[in-house]
Design a protein around this motif. Sequence first.
Motif, PDB file in Angstrom:
ATOM      1  N   ILE A 399       0.734  -1.279  -0.025  1.00 23.47           N
ATOM      2  CA  ILE A 399       0.048  -0.035  -0.014  1.00 23.47           C
ATOM      3  C   ILE A 399       0.857   1.363   0.085  1.00 23.47           C
ATOM      4  CG2 ILE A 399      -1.538   1.337   1.449  1.00 23.47           C
ATOM      5  CD1 ILE A 399      -2.950  -1.494   2.557  1.00 23.47           C
ATOM      6  N   GLY A 400       1.882   1.174   0.842  1.00 22.67           N
ATOM      7  CA  GLY A 400       2.620   2.478   1.102  1.00 22.67           C
ATOM      8  C   GLY A 400       3.648   2.983   0.031  1.00 22.67           C
ATOM      9  N   SER A 458      12.619   8.731   0.351  1.00 18.88           N
ATOM     10  CA  SER A 458      12.564   7.955   1.666  1.00 18.88           C
ATOM     11  C   SER A 458      12.716   6.355   1.661  1.00 18.88           C
ATOM     12  CB  SER A 458      11.210   8.190   2.428  1.00 18.88           C
ATOM     13  OG  SER A 458       9.991   7.683   1.580  1.00 18.88           O
ATOM     14  N   GLY A 459      12.721   5.901   0.450  1.00 14.12           N
ATOM     15  CA  GLY A 459      13.077   4.442   0.019  1.00 14.12           C
ATOM     16  C   GLY A 459      13.578   4.270  -1.192  1.00 14.12           C
ATOM     17  N   ALA A 460      12.988   3.414  -2.111  1.00 13.03           N
ATOM     18  CA  ALA A 460      13.591   3.116  -3.245  1.00 13.03           C
ATOM     19  C   ALA A 460      12.810   3.621  -4.469  1.00 13.03           C
ATOM     20  CB  ALA A 460      13.448   1.761  -3.779  1.00 13.03           C
ATOM     21  N   GLU A 461      11.733   4.568  -3.967  1.00 13.58           N
ATOM     22  CA  GLU A 461      10.797   5.230  -5.161  1.00 13.58           C
ATOM     23  C   GLU A 461      11.593   6.375  -6.129  1.00 13.58           C
ATOM     24  OE1 GLU A 461      10.410   7.992  -1.589  1.00 13.58           O
ATOM     25  OE2 GLU A 461      10.753   6.149  -1.788  1.00 13.58           O
ATOM     26  N   GLY A 462      12.533   6.911  -5.612  1.00 10.17           N
ATOM     27  CA  GLY A 462      13.387   7.804  -6.111  1.00 10.17           C
ATOM     28  C   GLY A 462      12.908   9.289  -5.886  1.00 10.17           C
ATOM     29  N   ASP A 463      13.794  10.296  -5.921  1.00  9.35           N
ATOM     30  CA  ASP A 463      13.560  11.614  -5.356  1.00  9.35           C
ATOM     31  C   ASP A 463      12.557  12.340  -6.522  1.00  9.35           C
ATOM     32  OD1 ASP A 463      15.925  11.227  -3.971  1.00  9.35           O
ATOM     33  OD2 ASP A 463      17.357  12.427  -5.559  1.00  9.35           O
ATOM     34  N   GLY A 464      11.647  12.893  -5.481  1.00  8.96           N
ATOM     35  CA  GLY A 464      10.710  13.739  -6.102  1.00  8.96           C
ATOM     36  C   GLY A 464       9.295  13.028  -6.337  1.00  8.96           C
ATOM     37  N   VAL A 465       9.268  11.538  -5.933  1.00 13.92           N
ATOM     38  CA  VAL A 465       8.106  10.757  -5.789  1.00 13.92           C
ATOM     39  C   VAL A 465       7.478  10.840  -4.762  1.00 13.92           C
ATOM     40  CG1 VAL A 465       7.295   8.635  -6.445  1.00 13.92           C
ATOM     41  CG2 VAL A 465       9.488   9.232  -7.593  1.00 13.92           C
ATOM     42  N   VAL A 466       6.125  11.177  -4.571  1.00 16.70           N
ATOM     43  CA  VAL A 466       5.438  11.313  -3.335  1.00 16.70           C
ATOM     44  C   VAL A 466       4.593   9.926  -3.280  1.00 16.70           C
ATOM     45  CG1 VAL A 466       3.433  12.628  -2.030  1.00 16.70           C
ATOM     46  CG2 VAL A 466       5.224  13.768  -3.504  1.00 16.70           C
ATOM     47  N   THR A 467       5.304   9.089  -2.460  1.00 16.48           N
ATOM     48  CA  THR A 467       4.331   7.796  -2.343  1.00 16.48           C
ATOM     49  C   THR A 467       3.098   7.946  -1.275  1.00 16.48           C
ATOM     50  OG1 THR A 467       5.305   7.269  -0.315  1.00 16.48           O
ATOM     51  CG2 THR A 467       6.580   6.501  -2.124  1.00 16.48           C
ATOM     52  N   TYR A 468       2.266   6.952  -1.460  1.00 15.86           N
ATOM     53  CA  TYR A 468       0.915   6.770  -0.685  1.00 15.86           C
ATOM     54  C   TYR A 468       1.466   7.007   0.934  1.00 15.86           C
ATOM     55  CZ  TYR A 468      -3.711   5.677   1.447  1.00 15.86           C
ATOM     56  OH  TYR A 468      -4.674   5.482   2.321  1.00 15.86           O
ATOM     57  N   ALA A 469       2.449   6.300   1.273  1.00 15.89           N
ATOM     58  CA  ALA A 469       2.933   6.357   2.609  1.00 15.89           C
ATOM     59  C   ALA A 469       3.128   7.829   3.117  1.00 15.89           C
ATOM     60  CB  ALA A 469       4.100   5.382   2.833  1.00 15.89           C
ATOM     61  N   GLU A 470       3.938   8.400   2.248  1.00 16.15           N
ATOM     62  CA  GLU A 470       4.494  10.073   2.420  1.00 16.15           C
ATOM     63  C   GLU A 470       2.911  10.889   2.620  1.00 16.15           C
ATOM     64  OE1 GLU A 470       8.642   9.992   0.482  1.00 16.15           O
ATOM     65  OE2 GLU A 470       6.797  10.251  -0.632  1.00 16.15           O
ATOM     66  N   GLY A 471       2.050  10.626   1.571  1.00 17.50           N
ATOM     67  CA  GLY A 471       0.877  11.620   1.926  1.00 17.50           C
ATOM     68  C   GLY A 471       0.133  10.799   3.167  1.00 17.50           C
ATOM     69  N   PHE A 472       0.060   9.828   3.360  1.00 14.35           N
ATOM     70  CA  PHE A 472      -0.496   9.354   4.766  1.00 14.35           C
ATOM     71  C   PHE A 472       0.198  10.036   5.998  1.00 14.35           C
ATOM     72  CE2 PHE A 472      -1.545   6.859   8.365  1.00 14.35           C
ATOM     73  CZ  PHE A 472      -2.648   6.101   8.113  1.00 14.35           C
ATOM     74  N   THR A 473       1.354  10.095   5.855  1.00 11.74           N
ATOM     75  CA  THR A 473       2.249  10.784   7.005  1.00 11.74           C
ATOM     76  C   THR A 473       1.835  12.165   7.097  1.00 11.74           C
ATOM     77  OG1 THR A 473       4.068   9.469   6.790  1.00 11.74           O
ATOM     78  CG2 THR A 473       4.212  11.405   7.945  1.00 11.74           C
ATOM     79  N   VAL A 474       1.508  12.960   6.083  1.00 13.63           N
ATOM     80  CA  VAL A 474       1.092  14.357   5.827  1.00 13.63           C
ATOM     81  C   VAL A 474      -0.222  14.454   6.577  1.00 13.63           C
ATOM     82  CG1 VAL A 474       0.540  16.413   4.579  1.00 13.63           C
ATOM     83  CG2 VAL A 474       2.555  15.117   3.998  1.00 13.63           C
TER      84      VAL A 474
END
Length: 608
Positions: A399-400, A458-474
Amino acid sequence: MPATAQSHQPRRRRRTSRLLVAAATVVTAGALAAAALPASASTGADARDHGGHGKGHGRYQDVQLLSFNDLHGNLEPPAGSSGRVTEVQPDGTTKTIDAGGIEYLATHLREAREGNRYSITAAGGDMVGASPLLSGLFHDEPTIEALNKLDLDVTSVGNHEFDEGARELARLQNGGCHPTEGCYTDKEFEGADFPYLAANVLDEKTGKPLLKPYWVWKQRGVKVGFIGVTLEGTPNIVSAEGVKGLKFKDEVETINKYAKELQRQGVKSIVALIHEGGFPASSSYNYDCDSPGAGDGISGPIVDIAKNITPQVDALVTGHTHNAYVCTIPDPAGNPRMVTSASSFGRLYTDTTLTYDRATGDIARTSVKSANHVVTRDVPKAPDMTRLIDRWSTLAAPIGNRPIGYVSADIDRNGTESPLGDLIADAQFAYGKTQDPETDLALMNPGGIRAPLTYAASGAEGDGVVTYAEGFTVQPFANTVNLRDYTGAQLIQVLKEQVSGPNEASPKILQISSGLTYTLDLTKSGADRVVTDSIRLNGAPIDPTATYRVASNSFLAGGGDGFTTLGEGTNELVGADDLAAFEQYLTANSSPTAPIAPPAADRITVVQ
């Protein structure tokens, strides 16, 4: 009358081998200046008896109190500014230090306990709630599990412990699988090993405390009582459903009541765990709060609370404001008393020495010492915490890790008006337009924005990518985006409520969508700080008699954060959750080749 609990004798008190811990544990000048430490005090193993005060014990015994607050489920190191602290240098300059992460917090606390037989670990509330996806996705079971491994002894409740209501809080305390989502693993959730204290939270029907009001730590004849309260204003900052059936009492009256009860039971050494805090004059964690005089370096609600709590209480561990301080504030008898807070998100912990007098059973207040220490990331990670994070991350990853948008740079949440606040307000405005084309604007509460969006991966997604986990944290609260109608006069009143009424002393400046502008004149006082004639929507003055369709999250629409006028809206339409609206906006308005840039944050003109 609640029974006093014994110390956790059956629990294993884990100790790690001595580690080389980096400096960055600067002692703040909060140590009480007065009488020297009694000569017979022991800092480690029991001192030998020289005065007939117990077999094998000296009269004085140092008790270590380790404390922290406002963890908010931040098991992994927090990102961006949420994962840094500011340290003042000897020459007056400042530097920032990366801090936080449960793997490092565990190492630091275990190292701090080395050589201290008499060591207690306590917390000041908001251990859970508004948590990143790793914990929040599982209703904070991972955080409770981590705190158990951390050997937390006791905590007060905070306002966020009520985000999902009293029944869910009881589950976190007592265990059991989630009532709707069931068990996340093949083992039933065991609940907290430590007691949550909620002395000033009463069941409206019974009039009794929802949870234990106090708890007593006992070790080799030493007894220290803990009373736990959250801020009386919790109902104003938590959804109505979360505090349904509960009554929140005055912090001072409650603590004084239970201090007397503990005294009657022979417990004379008392610490109050208070989920309410203050605002130090500096943002540096090692700022000398007592310079130039006791209490001068801090303001806010905790000052009046501290000045009115009975002198029978020996120290106050506080929280809620996410600030760092070690201060002395006079008690009602005029004697200085230690008041501490360790910032938030596990970036700091406080190490306080309480000198216990076996002859009186009380704390020698003139010998109390305290300092905040940085949870640096240059120490070995605690392996048991790494395993815990890995196990829950595996469950959360599908999910994240999903990308939901792209940004060209960090989008911060700091400031009166923040770039991230503008972005979220625009997202809710856009979502509102999809539900009702007549939507005019959106308003977002700053406290609902829990972390920045960072450009670095924050992980393997690459710079500039917003993941669902990052949006959830916001935006972790699962509020819905609601539409309501307000008159222009009501809309003006809403803006004035940012700086008046319950928000006058500590303004809550709403984040506003594109098209709404006004001037905030901080040289004025109260509601006059919002300049009425300056309020414009798409360049036109607000018409007091016209009707405006406003999008906001369900917390605000219910009158939360002191915005009572928002609770008076009509013609309500309840939409999807706010994270879905944010995701929808990011997906529609960004791509790898056209990422979103940080908004200019220029909708509110601030006069200072």
